[in-house]
Design a protein around this motif. Structure first.
Motif, PDB file in Angstrom:
ATOM      1  N   LEU A 171       0.819  -1.217   0.000  1.00  0.00           N
ATOM      2  CA  LEU A 171       0.000   0.000   0.000  1.00  0.00           C
ATOM      3  C   LEU A 171       0.853   1.268   0.000  1.00  0.00           C
ATOM      4  CD1 LEU A 171      -2.685   1.544   0.380  1.00  0.00           C
ATOM      5  CD2 LEU A 171      -2.416   1.172   2.849  1.00  0.00           C
ATOM      6  N   GLN A 172       0.523   2.193  -0.904  1.00  0.00           N
ATOM      7  CA  GLN A 172       1.127   3.529  -0.932  1.00  0.00           C
ATOM      8  C   GLN A 172       0.081   4.523  -1.408  1.00  0.00           C
ATOM      9  OE1 GLN A 172       4.166   4.497   0.052  1.00  0.00           O
ATOM     10  NE2 GLN A 172       4.757   2.407   0.626  1.00  0.00           N
ATOM     11  N   LEU A 173       0.100   5.724  -0.857  1.00  0.00           N
ATOM     12  CA  LEU A 173      -0.723   6.813  -1.368  1.00  0.00           C
ATOM     13  C   LEU A 173       0.166   7.690  -2.240  1.00  0.00           C
ATOM     14  CD1 LEU A 173      -3.033   7.956   1.573  1.00  0.00           C
ATOM     15  CD2 LEU A 173      -3.334   6.135  -0.090  1.00  0.00           C
ATOM     16  N   VAL A 174      -0.263   7.899  -3.465  1.00  0.00           N
ATOM     17  CA  VAL A 174       0.556   8.638  -4.433  1.00  0.00           C
ATOM     18  C   VAL A 174      -0.198   9.888  -4.857  1.00  0.00           C
ATOM     19  CG1 VAL A 174       1.746   8.536  -6.645  1.00  0.00           C
ATOM     20  CG2 VAL A 174       1.552   6.466  -5.231  1.00  0.00           C
ATOM     21  N   ARG A 175       0.489  11.024  -4.835  1.00  0.00           N
ATOM     22  CA  ARG A 175      -0.143  12.281  -5.247  1.00  0.00           C
ATOM     23  C   ARG A 175      -0.293  12.322  -6.763  1.00  0.00           C
ATOM     24  NH1 ARG A 175       3.847  15.953  -1.729  1.00  0.00           N
ATOM     25  NH2 ARG A 175       5.185  14.212  -2.305  1.00  0.00           N
ATOM     26  N   ASP A 176      -1.416  12.887  -7.196  1.00  0.00           N
ATOM     27  CA  ASP A 176      -1.682  13.023  -8.624  1.00  0.00           C
ATOM     28  C   ASP A 176      -2.389  14.362  -8.823  1.00  0.00           C
ATOM     29  OD1 ASP A 176      -1.939  12.507 -11.313  1.00  0.00           O
ATOM     30  OD2 ASP A 176      -2.528  10.413 -11.004  1.00  0.00           O
ATOM     31  N   ALA A 177      -2.549  14.756 -10.058  1.00  0.00           N
ATOM     32  CA  ALA A 177      -3.198  16.052 -10.317  1.00  0.00           C
ATOM     33  C   ALA A 177      -3.920  16.010 -11.656  1.00  0.00           C
ATOM     34  CB  ALA A 177      -2.160  17.171 -10.314  1.00  0.00           C
ATOM     35  N   LEU A 178      -4.988  16.773 -11.731  1.00  0.00           N
ATOM     36  CA  LEU A 178      -5.696  16.985 -12.996  1.00  0.00           C
ATOM     37  C   LEU A 178      -5.834  18.496 -13.174  1.00  0.00           C
ATOM     38  CD1 LEU A 178      -8.856  17.899 -12.263  1.00  0.00           C
ATOM     39  CD2 LEU A 178      -9.029  15.476 -11.699  1.00  0.00           C
ATOM     40  N   ALA A 179      -6.047  18.930 -14.389  1.00  0.00           N
ATOM     41  CA  ALA A 179      -6.148  20.368 -14.672  1.00  0.00           C
ATOM     42  C   ALA A 179      -7.532  20.685 -15.217  1.00  0.00           C
ATOM     43  CB  ALA A 179      -5.063  20.786 -15.658  1.00  0.00           C
ATOM     44  N   VAL A 180      -8.190  21.631 -14.582  1.00  0.00           N
ATOM     45  CA  VAL A 180      -9.506  22.075 -15.049  1.00  0.00           C
ATOM     46  C   VAL A 180      -9.279  23.202 -16.055  1.00  0.00           C
ATOM     47  CG1 VAL A 180     -11.709  23.052 -14.386  1.00  0.00           C
ATOM     48  CG2 VAL A 180     -10.515  21.481 -12.831  1.00  0.00           C
TER      49      VAL A 180
END
Length: 381
Positions: A171-180
């Motif tokens: 288990l790992q939490l990985v940061r991600d991003a989307l652009a509006v």
């Protein structure tokens, strides 16, 4: 924690380093930044790294063992299917749930682990089935018997149960991003033009290695084979839905897809079931032995309150048909009846010998002599 009382904030911030439950990190330990232009504190757009503490891994291992034990117990009275699968990449579940960041993640409220609720799993498989076998028509599910039996309808519950999928291994939490893009257009303030500045939105994704998937079906005296067949079908549909469609948010972008879905019921789960069956049988024997001892102690306590004559009658009346009791009636108890000249006990012994067939003419010579003595005692001669 910015707007909490200072003493609460101090306690929680100190505890954050040892707090394993992920919900506290995602919902409470959020960073704020001072906006000098607006003169207010604002939620930081940067996602602070979330630790996966050893305590959380320990909870995950205990949960895995607990679920396996529970399913093995279920298998004593029902049917269980166990699958294993690997994530092809990252997964996001609960992205649109309520959260101050407007991007969330589904965390189990008790265990603090990311998970896919059973309702989502069933919803995915049900939707997949309607598209695959019902031409995309919702009404097809109630029109086809196998669909009604597996998933149920408003009038009748389904025969197959889907269960939560926990993300534990690796288990790992990985940061991600989307652009509006064109934010003002979506807000209805402006036309869709290219001069609008994209707005990045950060969110969490989850990576994990292998997951365990359980499906169950109740046993039925009328349709047990049918329940097994439906469970097999449901497992195959689950495998297809997870590999072809994926589950959670942004599956069209490749998130939430599974690969290498394998049925490990025969190879891994049934040995556990057999071990659990042996454990339950041993426990049942031990429980029966304890109850027998308790009954014997209670009987002994009752006998101790009786006179010797009453105790002899009670002992004879409690004799069973076992060989040990039959022999005891002819030796010890017979001698005591004669010694006490106890007519009530003699009557009880007569009834017992009649019940076990030792008052017959075919009895042995020695037994006939004892019968004569008992008859003389009862006749008062």
């Amino acid at each position: 924690m910015l707007f909490h009382p200072k003493d609460t904030r101090d306690v929680m911030q100190a505890a954050s380093k040892s707090m394993a439950h992920l919900a506290y990190h995602l919902y409470y330990f959020l960073e704020h930044e001072w906006n000098d232009k607006k003169r207010v504190w604002e939620l930081s757009k940067r996602l602070k790294p979330v630790p996966i503490l050893p305590e959380l891994k320990a909870v995950g291992e205990q949960l895995r063992a607990q679920r396996e034990h529970a399913m093995a117990a279920w298998a004593q009275t029902g049917h269980v299917k166990k699958l294993k699968a690997r994530l092809a990449g990252r997964i996001i579940h609960g992205l649109g749930a309520g959260h101050v960041r407007e991007t969330s993640l589904t965390i189990h409220p008790v265990y603090g682990l990311p998970y896919i609720p059973a309702s989502s799993v069933k919803g995915l498989v049900r939707h997949w089935w309607i598209e695959a076998y019902g031409q995309g028509e919702e009404k097809s599910l109630s029109e086809q018997k196998i669909g009604r039996d597996v998933f149920g309808t408003q009038e009748k519950k389904g025969m197959v149960q889907f269960h939560d999928i926990f993300l534990i291994d690796g288990l790992q939490l990985v940061r991600d991003a989307l652009a509006v893009h064109m934010k003002e257009y979506y807000e209805g303030k402006k036309a869709a033009t290219d001069d609008q500045k994209p707005v990045p939105v950060s969110f969490w994704t989850v990576t994990a290695a292998e997951v365990e998937i359980y499906l169950t079906a109740n046993r039925s005296a009328q349709s047990d084979e049918e329940a097994k067949r439906l469970l097999e079908e449901a497992a195959a549909w689950t495998k297809a839905a997870l590999t072809e469609w994926g589950i959670g948010s942004k599956t069209s972008s490749g998130y939430g897809r599974f690969i290498d879905v394998e049925d490990v019921t025969e190879t891994e789960f049934l040995p556990v079931v057999r071990k659990e069956t042996m454990r339950l049988e041993q426990r049942k024997k031990e429980q029966a032995l304890l109850e027998q001892r308790k009954r014997e102690e209670e009987e002994q306590a009752k006998l101790a309150l009786l006179s010797p004559e009453e105790r002899l009658v009670a002992e004879i009346e409690q004799l069973t048909d076992s060989q040990a009791d039959q022999q005891r009636s002819k030796d010890i108890l017979y001698s005591q009846v004669i010694q006490q000249q106890n007519k009530q006990a003699a009557q009880a012994l007569l009834a017992y010998w009649q019940r076990i067939g030792q008052w017959e003419k075919s009895a042995s010579k020695k037994q006939k002599e004892k019968i004569n003595v008992i008859q003389q005692l009862l006749n008062g001669s």
